[in-house]
Structures are given as C-alpha cells and as structure tokens.
Design a protein around this motif. Sequence first.
Motif, PDB file in Angstrom:
ATOM      1  N   GLY A 162       0.842  -1.183   0.000  1.00 26.29           N
ATOM      2  CA  GLY A 162       0.000   0.000   0.000  1.00 26.29           C
ATOM      3  C   GLY A 162       0.880   1.237   0.000  1.00 26.29           C
ATOM      4  O   GLY A 162       2.026   1.189   0.436  1.00 26.29           O
ATOM      5  N   TYR A 163       0.364   2.370  -0.471  1.00 27.39           N
ATOM      6  CA  TYR A 163       1.218   3.546  -0.621  1.00 27.39           C
ATOM      7  C   TYR A 163       1.777   4.071   0.702  1.00 27.39           C
ATOM      8  O   TYR A 163       2.891   4.554   0.750  1.00 27.39           O
ATOM      9  N   ALA A 164       1.054   3.929   1.795  1.00 27.35           N
ATOM     10  CA  ALA A 164       1.567   4.405   3.082  1.00 27.35           C
ATOM     11  C   ALA A 164       2.685   3.497   3.584  1.00 27.35           C
ATOM     12  O   ALA A 164       3.653   3.960   4.184  1.00 27.35           O
ATOM     13  N   ALA A 165       2.584   2.195   3.334  1.00 25.72           N
ATOM     14  CA  ALA A 165       3.639   1.265   3.747  1.00 25.72           C
ATOM     15  C   ALA A 165       4.893   1.488   2.918  1.00 25.72           C
ATOM     16  O   ALA A 165       6.010   1.390   3.429  1.00 25.72           O
ATOM     17  N   SER A 166       4.739   1.826   1.645  1.00 24.81           N
ATOM     18  CA  SER A 166       5.897   2.105   0.793  1.00 24.81           C
ATOM     19  C   SER A 166       6.620   3.346   1.287  1.00 24.81           C
ATOM     20  O   SER A 166       7.849   3.397   1.300  1.00 24.81           O
ATOM     21  N   ALA A 167       5.879   4.338   1.697  1.00 26.19           N
ATOM     22  CA  ALA A 167       6.487   5.559   2.230  1.00 26.19           C
ATOM     23  C   ALA A 167       7.239   5.273   3.523  1.00 26.19           C
ATOM     24  O   ALA A 167       8.185   5.970   3.872  1.00 26.19           O
ATOM     25  N   ALA A 168       6.839   4.216   4.236  1.00 23.11           N
ATOM     26  CA  ALA A 168       7.502   3.843   5.485  1.00 23.11           C
ATOM     27  C   ALA A 168       8.748   2.993   5.235  1.00 23.11           C
ATOM     28  O   ALA A 168       9.437   2.602   6.172  1.00 23.11           O
ATOM     29  N   GLY A 169       9.038   2.666   3.968  1.00 22.21           N
ATOM     30  CA  GLY A 169      10.260   1.940   3.645  1.00 22.21           C
ATOM     31  C   GLY A 169      10.084   0.469   3.333  1.00 22.21           C
ATOM     32  O   GLY A 169      11.059  -0.246   3.196  1.00 22.21           O
ATOM     33  N   VAL A 170       8.868  -0.018   3.221  1.00 23.70           N
ATOM     34  CA  VAL A 170       8.626  -1.414   2.852  1.00 23.70           C
ATOM     35  C   VAL A 170       8.412  -1.463   1.344  1.00 23.70           C
ATOM     36  O   VAL A 170       7.645  -0.669   0.796  1.00 23.70           O
ATOM     37  N   HIS A 171       9.110  -2.383   0.658  1.00 21.94           N
ATOM     38  CA  HIS A 171       9.042  -2.426  -0.799  1.00 21.94           C
ATOM     39  C   HIS A 171       8.784  -3.849  -1.283  1.00 21.94           C
ATOM     40  O   HIS A 171       9.107  -4.816  -0.590  1.00 21.94           O
ATOM     41  N   VAL A 172       8.215  -3.947  -2.477  1.00 28.62           N
ATOM     42  CA  VAL A 172       7.994  -5.247  -3.117  1.00 28.62           C
ATOM     43  C   VAL A 172       9.343  -5.931  -3.261  1.00 28.62           C
ATOM     44  O   VAL A 172      10.335  -5.323  -3.658  1.00 28.62           O
ATOM     45  N   GLY A 173       9.401  -7.212  -2.892  1.00 28.72           N
ATOM     46  CA  GLY A 173      10.646  -7.981  -2.964  1.00 28.72           C
ATOM     47  C   GLY A 173      11.354  -8.110  -1.632  1.00 28.72           C
ATOM     48  O   GLY A 173      12.248  -8.930  -1.483  1.00 28.72           O
ATOM     49  N   ASP A 174      10.962  -7.297  -0.639  1.00 30.19           N
ATOM     50  CA  ASP A 174      11.571  -7.414   0.702  1.00 30.19           C
ATOM     51  C   ASP A 174      11.231  -8.770   1.300  1.00 30.19           C
ATOM     52  O   ASP A 174      10.087  -9.227   1.198  1.00 30.19           O
ATOM     53  N   ARG A 175      12.223  -9.395   1.917  1.00 28.37           N
ATOM     54  CA  ARG A 175      11.970 -10.652   2.608  1.00 28.37           C
ATOM     55  C   ARG A 175      11.494 -10.365   4.026  1.00 28.37           C
ATOM     56  O   ARG A 175      12.037  -9.526   4.719  1.00 28.37           O
ATOM     57  N   VAL A 176      10.461 -11.077   4.400  1.00 28.69           N
ATOM     58  CA  VAL A 176       9.898 -10.902   5.757  1.00 28.69           C
ATOM     59  C   VAL A 176       9.656 -12.239   6.406  1.00 28.69           C
ATOM     60  O   VAL A 176       9.602 -13.254   5.757  1.00 28.69           O
TER      61      VAL A 176
END
Length: 126
Positions: free
Chosen positions: A112-126
């Motif tokens: 989501g756009y707010a999570a992307s602004a917080a530094g989480v991106h597609v491809g991040d391992r969690v």
Amino acid sequence: RSTKPGPVQIAMAAMRCKSPALARARSLQYRLGSFSRRYSVQAAVCTKLGAPLELQSNWSLPPLAPEQVRVRVAAAGVNFAEILQCRGEYQEKAEPPFVPGNEAAGEVSAVGYAASAAGVHVGDRV
C-alpha cells in the motif's frame, strides 16, 4: 478521509525513484492503488469450529489498505493457539470462515502507498 493517495504522495513516491521509467510505473501504481486489485489464493480455511480445515483454491483476499502489505508466503507455522482457535477454545474467538495462522515467512508481493512511504518495498523478505 480518502484512502487514495493525493498528488503530493504520488510526486514524493515518484521522486524517490532513480529511473524515469520506474518513476512513471510507480506513479501509475499509486494512482491506481495496488490496494484496489482483488487476489485469489489457495488457503486452508476453517469453515466451521471443530471441523477439519478445508483446502480452498479460490480464497479471495480483501483489497489492500494503504498501510498494509501483501506477502507471498514461502513457509508457515502452525502452533497450539491456532488449533485452539479452530476449535473455538482460544480466548480470541474468530468467526468462520477464517484462515488460521500467526507465523509466516516470505516475500512482499504488494505494498500500500503508506507502507511504501515507510520503507517497505515489493521484494523485501519478511
């Protein structure tokens, strides 16, 4: 309050991109809202308390909220709390149908756009 990003959020997200093509793609993603797409996945679903889980191949996921991420799960754990929850004996009662699970590992597949602004991106391992 609107859940869609405004022009300032779109511009800020696009400016963080080094590639013009990626900036245009990201800008389009935010305008359309990756959270507006519907996804269908395979899931073990508790349809009735006390009954065995049913494997459903077309479990529909709700739209992604601005502050949420979607994870492509590679491994998931099942513990005693989930067993109790499926029996209806856990202190936090969930109403069927639901997918039990509190532990998972994988890769972020949508943001989501707010999570992307917080530094989480597609491809991040969690």
